[in-house]
Design a protein around this motif. Structure first.
Motif, short mmCIF file in Angstrom:
data_model
loop_
_atom_site.label_atom_id
_atom_site.label_comp_id
_atom_site.label_asym_id
_atom_site.label_seq_id
_atom_site.Cartn_x
_atom_site.Cartn_y
_atom_site.Cartn_z
N ALA A 81 3.79 6.36 -9.92
CA ALA A 81 2.43 6.57 -9.40
C ALA A 81 2.47 7.16 -8.00
CB ALA A 81 1.68 5.24 -9.40
N ALA A 82 3.48 6.80 -7.25
CA ALA A 82 3.51 7.27 -5.85
C ALA A 82 4.02 8.70 -5.74
CB ALA A 82 4.38 6.33 -5.03
N THR A 83 4.77 9.15 -6.74
CA THR A 83 5.44 10.44 -6.59
C THR A 83 4.51 11.66 -6.47
OG1 THR A 83 7.16 9.46 -7.97
CG2 THR A 83 7.42 11.77 -7.42
N PRO A 84 3.56 11.83 -7.39
CA PRO A 84 2.77 13.08 -7.33
C PRO A 84 2.04 13.25 -6.00
CG PRO A 84 1.82 11.54 -8.89
CD PRO A 84 3.13 10.98 -8.53
N GLU A 85 1.41 12.16 -5.56
CA GLU A 85 0.65 12.29 -4.32
C GLU A 85 0.95 11.07 -3.44
OE1 GLU A 85 -3.43 13.24 -5.17
OE2 GLU A 85 -3.93 12.71 -3.09
N LYS A 86 1.12 11.32 -2.15
CA LYS A 86 1.48 10.19 -1.31
C LYS A 86 0.31 9.25 -1.14
CE LYS A 86 2.56 9.04 3.49
NZ LYS A 86 2.65 9.48 4.84
N PRO A 87 0.53 7.90 -1.42
CA PRO A 87 -0.56 6.94 -1.19
C PRO A 87 -0.73 6.69 0.31
CG PRO A 87 1.35 5.92 -2.30
CD PRO A 87 1.74 7.32 -1.97
N ASP A 88 -1.87 6.10 0.65
CA ASP A 88 -2.08 5.76 2.06
C ASP A 88 -1.40 4.45 2.42
OD1 ASP A 88 -5.26 7.12 1.56
OD2 ASP A 88 -3.69 7.99 2.84
N VAL A 89 -1.37 3.56 1.44
CA VAL A 89 -0.67 2.27 1.68
C VAL A 89 -0.21 1.71 0.34
CG1 VAL A 89 -2.80 0.93 1.60
CG2 VAL A 89 -0.80 0.01 2.77
N VAL A 90 0.93 1.07 0.36
CA VAL A 90 1.45 0.46 -0.87
C VAL A 90 1.61 -1.04 -0.64
CG1 VAL A 90 3.43 0.33 -2.45
CG2 VAL A 90 2.70 2.55 -1.53
N VAL A 91 1.08 -1.81 -1.58
CA VAL A 91 1.27 -3.27 -1.53
C VAL A 91 2.25 -3.64 -2.64
CG1 VAL A 91 0.20 -5.53 -1.69
CG2 VAL A 91 -1.05 -3.62 -0.65
N LEU A 92 3.38 -4.20 -2.25
CA LEU A 92 4.51 -4.34 -3.16
C LEU A 92 4.95 -5.80 -3.24
CD1 LEU A 92 6.37 -2.44 -4.69
CD2 LEU A 92 7.66 -2.11 -2.61
N ASP A 93 5.08 -6.28 -4.49
CA ASP A 93 5.66 -7.62 -4.63
C ASP A 93 7.20 -7.47 -4.58
OD1 ASP A 93 6.07 -10.00 -7.35
OD2 ASP A 93 6.06 -10.34 -5.18
N LEU A 94 7.86 -8.35 -3.83
CA LEU A 94 9.30 -8.21 -3.66
C LEU A 94 10.10 -8.46 -4.94
CD1 LEU A 94 10.86 -9.66 -0.40
CD2 LEU A 94 10.98 -7.36 -1.34
N PHE A 95 9.66 -9.46 -5.68
CA PHE A 95 10.49 -9.85 -6.83
C PHE A 95 9.81 -9.44 -8.12
CE2 PHE A 95 13.94 -12.15 -4.93
CZ PHE A 95 13.45 -12.37 -3.65
N MET A 96 10.28 -8.34 -8.65
CA MET A 96 9.74 -7.88 -9.92
C MET A 96 10.89 -7.66 -10.87
SD MET A 96 6.69 -5.25 -8.98
CE MET A 96 7.58 -4.26 -7.79
N PRO A 97 10.62 -7.74 -12.17
CA PRO A 97 11.70 -7.45 -13.12
C PRO A 97 11.99 -5.96 -13.13
CG PRO A 97 9.67 -7.85 -14.29
CD PRO A 97 9.37 -8.10 -12.85
N GLY A 98 13.14 -5.61 -13.64
CA GLY A 98 13.52 -4.21 -13.65
C GLY A 98 13.88 -3.81 -12.24
N LEU A 99 13.25 -2.82 -11.72
CA LEU A 99 13.51 -2.36 -10.37
C LEU A 99 12.87 -3.33 -9.40
CD1 LEU A 99 15.06 0.13 -9.67
CD2 LEU A 99 12.92 1.34 -9.32
N SER A 100 13.66 -3.95 -8.55
CA SER A 100 13.08 -4.97 -7.67
C SER A 100 12.35 -4.33 -6.51
CB SER A 100 14.20 -5.87 -7.15
OG SER A 100 14.91 -5.17 -6.14
N GLY A 101 11.53 -5.14 -5.87
CA GLY A 101 10.66 -4.67 -4.80
C GLY A 101 11.41 -3.95 -3.70
#
Lengths: 131, 604
Positions: free
Chosen positions: A41-61
């Motif tokens: 989602a972030a790749t095509p257009e740069k977001p203004d702010v990202v809120v990210l959970d640190l511990f996620m499955p797969g690719l971690s935060g």
């Protein structure tokens, strides 16, 4: 205000509710449930702010954070975490993030942090400064 | 028979093997590393070791002493014996020769001359004078006829015509042919021996030649050899009557005051105690051809005296040595076993501490995991309640105003409860995180307040007032947050336990309010923290053991390790901990910590 806010958290109930609260206040957050989707989602257009959970499955935060920072060095990222383990270790994710908030969130604090992050992000891109 | 024997041997070997195995097992059991540390075990170990060591040292010593003693005594005996023996033999030879010669001389005369010859007084005189001039010691001569009449006499006494008929000596002479009497006083007044020879001529005349000889010569022979060896040599007859003078026992013709040794021609040396109690070495032998026994007597006292002195000294040394061995063994073993005991105890305690630490860190990890897990659902609840509130406040929900208010209140209730839950999980996580040892500059008041926060609820339940006196400008202290927390938790926890009993009442038996008070103070580069309670206190007995591992006054709960570990932590942080207590009044625990720990490098 048409801010591009990206929310990434694997806890669906939590992040959906958070997004709804934001939209009640006039924001239009974009919600994803894992790290890969966040990067996509972030790749095509740069977001203004990202809120990210640190511990996620797969690719971690923190991995997502690292890649985001590679993509957009002055993108402000707010980290969410269920525990405090990282907050005084000085490990890299925290150093790169704009802020680190613990769950459960105080919504007002969250809003303030969000707005501050956006402001900083805009300043950074304007001056072309720090990471 | 043979079968029995071999099986006996086998049985013996079996028994021996069995015993050996038992002994080995016993030792192995005692010497193995124990799991539990009990003083009795070390006492018995110490006793066993001491006994062994003493036995091993003393036994050879004793054996040596005994053997040398025995050998020395034997040598001494031989040393004492041989001169006496030699002397006796020499004297025996000399005397046998002398006495034999005496008798032979008379016998010669009796055979050289006939009765008729000697009847002539002039011949008798001549013969006697010749005899006397050639042989010293002959005193008189008498001719006794077949009827026992002394028909001829030459000599200094008036004995012509004496009737010897029926006298035992005459009879003996007539029977045996020769006769040597014992020493007699007889008609003379001093000891003489009488030599008598009986002659039966071819013409049938039977007569006896009787010659008296004095004992001077014998005395001389006997007396000269003795003195240079301190030995008393003398003759006795079969009755024990002295034939010659004895230095030890009296003059000739007195009775020997003790029993005669058994007669033998072979010289035999014996140790005898005389009636006066003197130790004597006595060599005895009979003189062949006579009824006499030669005795060579040497008192052993003088010879023995130096040995006795030596023996007393050696005995003293031996006893002293044994006593010394005993004392040293005892002391050494005591030290050794004490050291061993201390080492074992320390090892056990260290293991216990390690185990405890392990337990704590796994609890920490568990707590962290749980808290994290719980935080996520809490976050969901919180957001949803928040959203509901948003919807209400933004007028997205229709309904009665009062209903809306009520709903709002409920949602607020949910939010505040979640906040409370968050507080708990945060605290839990904070505590768990600080399990790792980590020195840094910190404010000790923070740690204390945090700790008290943990125990607030419990204190309230027990009706105990938790107070903290924390002055505002306390300096920072470099220490380990997690460990300090452990220490304070333990101490305040113990204080709460001391105030237990009487749940619900807020007063001690004395009617005071029950409290636990923490005070903090900085002084001379040290931080002083004291925890005071007015609980049931501790007796001097308890105080003595309070820092020992596995010592607990709580019957069921508690590992008995709390104070032990606390003590260890405080010491490792470079501080000291003291306990004051009075039974029934309460206790105060004081900890001093240096503002900077002494040796370990500070990690920040």
């Amino acid at each position: 205000m048409s801010l591009r806010i990206l929310l990434a958290d694997d806890e669906k109930e939590f992040v959906d509710t958070l997004a709804e609260r934001l939209s009640l206040r006039g924001f239009a957050p974009y919600v994803v449930y894992d790290g890969i989707s966040a990067l996509q989602a972030a790749t095509p257009e740069k977001p203004d702010v990202v809120v990210l959970d640190l511990f996620m499955p797969g690719l971690s935060g923190d991995e997502v954070l690292r890649r985001l920072k590679v993509l957009y060095p002055d993108l402000p990222v707010i980290l969410l975490t269920g525990h405090e383990a990282v907050d005084d270790n000085g490990t890299n994710p925290v150093a790169q993030a704009f802020a680190c908030l613990t769950k459960p969130l105080s919504f007002n604090v969250f809003l303030e942090t969000l707005q501050a992050a956006v402001r900083e992000g805009k300043e950074c891109s304007a001056t072309g400064g720090k990471s | 028979m043979e079968l029995n024997r071999t099986s006996g041997l086998d049985g013996g070997a079996d028994l021996g093997g069995h015993m050996f195995a038992t002994i080995k097992n016993y030792f192995a059991h005692l010497l193995e590393v124990p799991e539990a540390v009990s003083p009795a075990r070390y006492r018995s170990l110490r006793r066993l070791m001491t006994v062994l060591m003493v036995a091993v040292s003393v036994t050879p010593l004793l054996l040596l002493s005994v053997i040398s003693h025995v050998q020395y005594m034997r040598t001494l005996e031989r040393e004492l014996e041989s001169p006496v023996y030699a002397l006796a033999r020499k004297s025996q030879a000399a005397l046998e020769l002398y006495l034999g010669e005496r008798v032979s001389t008379v016998s010669f005369l009796a055979h050289a001359y006939t009765f008729k010859d000697l009847l002539d007084e002039r011949t008798l005189n001549r013969v006697f004078l010749a005899l006397k001039s050639e042989y010293q010691g002959f005193v008189d001569m008498g001719l006794v006829d077949a009827d026992g009449q002394q028909v001829g006499y030459v000599g200094p006494y008036k004995l012509k015509g004496v009737d010897y008929a029926g006298k035992p000596w005459l009879r003996d002479t007539e029977i045996k042919g020769r006769y040597l009497s014992n020493a007699i006083l007889g008609y003379r007044g001093y000891p003489h021996l009488v030599v008598a020879v009986h002659r039966l001529e071819e013409n049938g005349v039977s007569w006896t030649l009787r010659v008296a000889t004095d004992t001077l010569r014998i005395q001389q022979v006997v007396s000269t050899v003795g003195p240079e060896h301190d030995t008393d040599v003398f003759l006795v007859d079969t009755e024990g009557v002295l034939q010659t003078d004895s230095n030890l026992f009296g003059k000739a013709l007195e009775k020997l005051p003790m029993d005669l040794p058994p007669a033998s021609h072979e010289t035999v040396v014996r140790r005898i105690t005389d009636p006066k109690g003197r130790q004597l070495m006595v060599a005895s032998c009979t003189l062949a051809g006579t009824d006499f026994m030669l005795l060579a007597v040497k008192p052993t006292e003088d010879a023995i005296r130096p040995w006795l002195a030596l023996r007393t000294e050696l005995l003293l040394v031996l006893c002293g040595g044994i006593a010394l061995i005993f004392m040293v063994s005892n002391l050494l073993m005591q030290q050794l076993i004490n050291r061993l005991q201390a080492s074992d105890e320390r090892r056990v305690a260290v293991f216990a501490q390690m185990e405890h630490n392990q337990k704590l860190s796994s609890i920490g990890r568990l707590a962290a995991g749980v808290a994290h897990e719980v935080n996520n659902p809490l976050a969901v609840i919180y957001e949803k309640a928040g959203l509901a509130q948003d919807l209400l406040s933004m007028g997205k929900v229709c309904g009665d105003g009062k209903d809306k208010e009520r709903l709002c209140a409920l949602l607020e209730g949910i939010e505040s409860t979640v906040e409370r839950a968050r507080g708990i999980t945060h605290r839990l996580l904070g505590f768990a995180r600080r399990m790792e040892a980590n020195r840094q500059a910190l404010h000790i008041e923070e740690v204390i307040s945090e700790t008290l926060g943990f125990l607030e609820r419990e204190a309230k339940n027990r009706g105990v007032k938790l107070e903290a006196e924390l002055p505002p400008n306390l300096p920072e202290i470099v220490s380990d947050r997690g460990q300090l927390q452990q220490v304070f938790l333990n101490i305040v926890g113990n204080a709460l336990d001391a105030l237990a009993g009487g749940e619900g009442s807020t007063q001690t038996p004395q009617g005071e309010e029950r409290f636990v008070k923490i005070r903090c103070q900085s002084q001379n580069g040290q931080m002083l923290v004291s925890v005071q309670d007015n609980g049931k206190g501790m007796s001097p007995e308890v105080l003595r053991h309070i820092f020992e591992p596995f010592y607990s006054t709580k019957k069921d709960k508690g590992t008995g390790l709390g104070m032990f570990i606390t003590y260890g932590i405080v010491r490792k942080l470079g501080g000291e901990i003291h306990v004051q207590s009075e039974e029934g009044r309460g206790s105060t625990i004081s900890i001093t910590l240096p503002l900077t720990p002494p040796d370990v490098a500070v990690e920040v």
